[in-house]
Write a protein that holds these residues in place. Structure first.
Motif, PDB file in Angstrom:
ATOM      1  N   ALA A 173       2.461  61.901  55.360  1.00 18.67           N
ATOM      2  CA  ALA A 173       2.292  63.261  54.848  1.00 18.67           C
ATOM      3  C   ALA A 173       0.939  63.426  54.155  1.00 18.67           C
ATOM      4  O   ALA A 173       0.440  64.542  54.020  1.00 18.67           O
ATOM      5  CB  ALA A 173       3.429  63.616  53.892  1.00 18.67           C
ATOM      6  N   HIS A 174       0.353  62.314  53.720  1.00 19.93           N
ATOM      7  CA  HIS A 174      -0.907  62.384  52.960  1.00 19.93           C
ATOM      8  C   HIS A 174      -1.935  61.399  53.485  1.00 19.93           C
ATOM      9  O   HIS A 174      -2.310  60.445  52.792  1.00 19.93           O
ATOM     10  CB  HIS A 174      -0.638  62.116  51.471  1.00 19.93           C
ATOM     11  CG  HIS A 174       0.245  63.144  50.848  1.00 19.93           C
ATOM     12  ND1 HIS A 174      -0.214  64.373  50.437  1.00 19.93           N
ATOM     13  CD2 HIS A 174       1.571  63.148  50.617  1.00 19.93           C
ATOM     14  CE1 HIS A 174       0.787  65.083  49.967  1.00 19.93           C
ATOM     15  NE2 HIS A 174       1.882  64.367  50.072  1.00 19.93           N
ATOM     16  N   PRO A 175      -2.443  61.651  54.689  1.00 18.91           N
ATOM     17  CA  PRO A 175      -3.457  60.740  55.233  1.00 18.91           C
ATOM     18  C   PRO A 175      -4.749  60.745  54.406  1.00 18.91           C
ATOM     19  O   PRO A 175      -5.574  59.856  54.556  1.00 18.91           O
ATOM     20  CB  PRO A 175      -3.698  61.292  56.654  1.00 18.91           C
ATOM     21  CG  PRO A 175      -3.172  62.676  56.632  1.00 18.91           C
ATOM     22  CD  PRO A 175      -2.091  62.724  55.603  1.00 18.91           C
ATOM     23  N   MET A 242      10.056  59.280  64.851  1.00 20.99           N
ATOM     24  CA  MET A 242       9.810  60.726  64.875  1.00 20.99           C
ATOM     25  C   MET A 242       9.636  61.250  63.455  1.00 20.99           C
ATOM     26  O   MET A 242      10.561  61.199  62.656  1.00 20.99           O
ATOM     27  CB  MET A 242      10.976  61.454  65.571  1.00 20.99           C
ATOM     28  CG  MET A 242      11.123  61.074  67.046  1.00 20.99           C
ATOM     29  SD  MET A 242      12.524  61.916  67.837  1.00 20.99           S
ATOM     30  CE  MET A 242      11.938  63.607  67.869  1.00 20.99           C
ATOM     31  N   SER A 243       8.449  61.751  63.155  1.00 22.63           N
ATOM     32  CA  SER A 243       8.177  62.257  61.806  1.00 22.63           C
ATOM     33  C   SER A 243       7.751  63.709  61.866  1.00 22.63           C
ATOM     34  O   SER A 243       6.955  64.088  62.724  1.00 22.63           O
ATOM     35  CB  SER A 243       7.051  61.445  61.158  1.00 22.63           C
ATOM     36  OG  SER A 243       7.405  60.088  61.084  1.00 22.63           O
ATOM     37  N   THR A 244       8.261  64.493  60.947  1.00 25.02           N
ATOM     38  CA  THR A 244       7.856  65.897  60.866  1.00 25.02           C
ATOM     39  C   THR A 244       7.404  66.205  59.438  1.00 25.02           C
ATOM     40  O   THR A 244       8.057  65.813  58.469  1.00 25.02           O
ATOM     41  CB  THR A 244       9.019  66.829  61.268  1.00 25.02           C
ATOM     42  OG1 THR A 244      10.229  66.338  60.684  1.00 25.02           O
ATOM     43  CG2 THR A 244       9.193  66.879  62.778  1.00 25.02           C
ATOM     44  N   ILE A 245       6.279  66.871  59.341  1.00 20.48           N
ATOM     45  CA  ILE A 245       5.667  67.170  58.047  1.00 20.48           C
ATOM     46  C   ILE A 245       5.391  68.663  57.978  1.00 20.48           C
ATOM     47  O   ILE A 245       4.770  69.218  58.891  1.00 20.48           O
ATOM     48  CB  ILE A 245       4.359  66.366  57.899  1.00 20.48           C
ATOM     49  CG1 ILE A 245       4.695  64.869  57.788  1.00 20.48           C
ATOM     50  CG2 ILE A 245       3.564  66.827  56.679  1.00 20.48           C
ATOM     51  CD1 ILE A 245       3.637  63.973  58.330  1.00 20.48           C
ATOM     52  N   VAL A 246       5.896  69.312  56.949  1.00 17.29           N
ATOM     53  CA  VAL A 246       5.707  70.754  56.811  1.00 17.29           C
ATOM     54  C   VAL A 246       4.942  71.040  55.524  1.00 17.29           C
ATOM     55  O   VAL A 246       5.376  70.638  54.438  1.00 17.29           O
ATOM     56  CB  VAL A 246       7.062  71.495  56.811  1.00 17.29           C
ATOM     57  CG1 VAL A 246       6.867  72.967  56.469  1.00 17.29           C
ATOM     58  CG2 VAL A 246       7.742  71.349  58.158  1.00 17.29           C
ATOM     59  N   TYR A 250       6.843  65.571  53.871  1.00 17.88           N
ATOM     60  CA  TYR A 250       7.659  64.944  54.909  1.00 17.88           C
ATOM     61  C   TYR A 250       9.056  65.561  54.860  1.00 17.88           C
ATOM     62  O   TYR A 250       9.678  65.610  53.802  1.00 17.88           O
ATOM     63  CB  TYR A 250       7.750  63.441  54.662  1.00 17.88           C
ATOM     64  CG  TYR A 250       8.407  62.692  55.796  1.00 17.88           C
ATOM     65  CD1 TYR A 250       7.637  62.030  56.748  1.00 17.88           C
ATOM     66  CD2 TYR A 250       9.789  62.648  55.915  1.00 17.88           C
ATOM     67  CE1 TYR A 250       8.233  61.347  57.788  1.00 17.88           C
ATOM     68  CE2 TYR A 250      10.396  61.976  56.959  1.00 17.88           C
ATOM     69  CZ  TYR A 250       9.612  61.325  57.886  1.00 17.88           C
ATOM     70  OH  TYR A 250      10.207  60.650  58.918  1.00 17.88           O
ATOM     71  N   ILE A 251       9.550  66.033  55.993  1.00 18.49           N
ATOM     72  CA  ILE A 251      10.861  66.679  56.007  1.00 18.49           C
ATOM     73  C   ILE A 251      11.688  66.150  57.171  1.00 18.49           C
ATOM     74  O   ILE A 251      11.187  65.447  58.048  1.00 18.49           O
ATOM     75  CB  ILE A 251      10.752  68.214  56.138  1.00 18.49           C
ATOM     76  CG1 ILE A 251      10.073  68.603  57.462  1.00 18.49           C
ATOM     77  CG2 ILE A 251       9.993  68.814  54.974  1.00 18.49           C
ATOM     78  CD1 ILE A 251      10.964  69.286  58.428  1.00 18.49           C
ATOM     79  N   ARG A 252      12.951  66.499  57.175  1.00 14.26           N
ATOM     80  CA  ARG A 252      13.801  66.191  58.317  1.00 14.26           C
ATOM     81  C   ARG A 252      14.500  67.481  58.719  1.00 14.26           C
ATOM     82  O   ARG A 252      15.009  68.201  57.872  1.00 14.26           O
ATOM     83  CB  ARG A 252      14.828  65.118  57.922  1.00 14.26           C
ATOM     84  CG  ARG A 252      15.283  64.309  59.109  1.00 14.26           C
ATOM     85  CD  ARG A 252      16.277  63.247  58.696  1.00 14.26           C
ATOM     86  NE  ARG A 252      15.627  62.077  58.111  1.00 14.26           N
ATOM     87  CZ  ARG A 252      16.108  61.412  57.069  1.00 14.26           C
ATOM     88  NH1 ARG A 252      17.198  61.811  56.480  1.00 14.26           N
ATOM     89  NH2 ARG A 252      15.504  60.341  56.632  1.00 14.26           N
TER      90      ARG A 252
END
Ligand code: ADP
Ligand code: MG
Length: 323
Positions: A173-175, A242-246, A250-252
């Motif tokens: 989430a925080h590259p 599988m990663s999702t970032i909004v 980071y969220i699911r």
């Protein structure tokens, strides 16, 4: 007061990974560009989080451990537009109620800061000391005074697995932030910061990403989609990749997962799952992140449109790559 704190602590502090999550979120909130997490015995013996963020005013260091003294929660309306990660003002009090905490923090470059020691919710020390700018917090013997809770802890490997997951999610989430995770002296994660998402993915999954990850980039009036999806040679047997970032969080979300999989499975094997990091940016009014603050769930106000857009974007991208 102590017993009340211990009961409340049970809700915030479930296991070592919840402590790591709260402390890392505080470091992110403080604007840190480097966050180092050192743990021993899965975090049950020791958790130390060192950041180079803003630090805490010496006058506020003790107060940070009093419930709601610093809550960032302002009003009901802010719940829908919140950007800062912390908003409950109870992580530090809860952690301090069930462990031995040493906080070292400085908000300036004089080389001086404040040291606060609290054990089982009782203040033991609060004095000026030498400290670099930033915050260095150590949690020892988590749950030492709540044996019932301690009994629920699983093996060191299981607790370490949860801590690693928390760190992987934050790194993805925080590259822009450099994260380090060390367990009993072994480095388990080292992301470099500076916004290089491929380097973060490589450091987490231990793969050479250069030719196998395709960048995702798509936008309409409501949404900006970015990230990376793995080509067939990187498929996996489960959804763990599988990663999702909004909006940087980071969220699911089941609907998003399904949308990605629908696109993926029209072109690629049905019993395999992609390595994917999908980043979505949208106006805060389009997402309610506070369905449950401790969990990772969110609710989208235009869910069907969003899912269709994600599915469509990924399908188009993959068909160009795979065919
Ligand atoms: P919250 O994050 O919900 O405000 P916490 O109990 O997690 O509550 O933290 C209390 C306060 O202590 C924060 O609001 C912040 O002002 C301060 N704080 C905690 N950790 C840090 C940190 N690493 N850097 C700077 N300030 C911090
Ligand atoms: Mg917090």
């Amino acid at each position: 007061e102590h017993i009340a704190n211990q009961i409340a602590a049970g809700e915030v502090v479930e296991r070592p990974s919840s402590v790591v999550k709260e402390l890392v979120e505080n470091a992110i909130d403080a604007g840190a560009t480097k966050i180092e997490v050192l743990i021993e015995e899965g975090g049950l013996e020791l958790i130390r989080v060192v950041d180079n963020g803003s630090g805490i005013d010496p006058e506020d260091c003790e107060a940070a451990f009093y419930r709601h003294a610093t809550s960032k929660l302002l009003s009901g309306r802010d719940l829908f537009q919140i950007r800062s990660l912390g908003f409950r003002g109870e992580a530090l009090p809860s952690i301090a109620a069930v462990s031995k905490v040493r906080l070292l923090s400085s908000n300036n470059d004089t080389g001086l800061g404040q040291a606060v020691v609290i054990e089982g919710g009782t203040l033991k020390e609060n004095e000026q000391t030498a400290a670099p700018k930033g915050t260095d917090i150590t949690i020892k013997e988590l749950f030492y005074n709540t044996p019932a809770r301690l009994k629920y802890m699983k093996t060191i490997q299981t607790e370490l697995g949860h801590v690693s997951d928390v760190m992987y999610r934050q790194a993805l989430a925080h590259p822009e932030i450099a994260f380090i995770l060390r367990h009993n002296g072994n480095t388990l994660l080292q992301s470099q910061g500076g916004g290089d998402m491929l380097q973060v993915i490589a450091s987490i999954y231990g793969i050479n990403t250069s030719k196998k990850m395709v960048s995702i980039s798509s936008e309409n009036l409501d949404y900006i989609i970015s990230g990376y999806i793995g080509l067939p040679e990187l498929t996996r047997s489960n959804r763990g990749g599988m990663s999702t970032i909004v909006n940087g969080r980071y969220i699911r979300n089941q609907g998003l997962h399904q949308a990605i999989l629908r696109a993926y499975h029209t072109l690629l094997p049905i019993n395999r799952y992609p390595l994917v990091v999908l980043m979505l940016d949208m106006h805060p009014s389009l997402v309610d992140v506070n369905v449950h603050p401790a969990k990772l769930e969110v609710r989208f106000s235009k869910e069907a449109e969003l899912n269709a857009f994600v599915e469509d974007s990924i399908r188009r991208l993959l068909s160009e790559q795979v065919l």
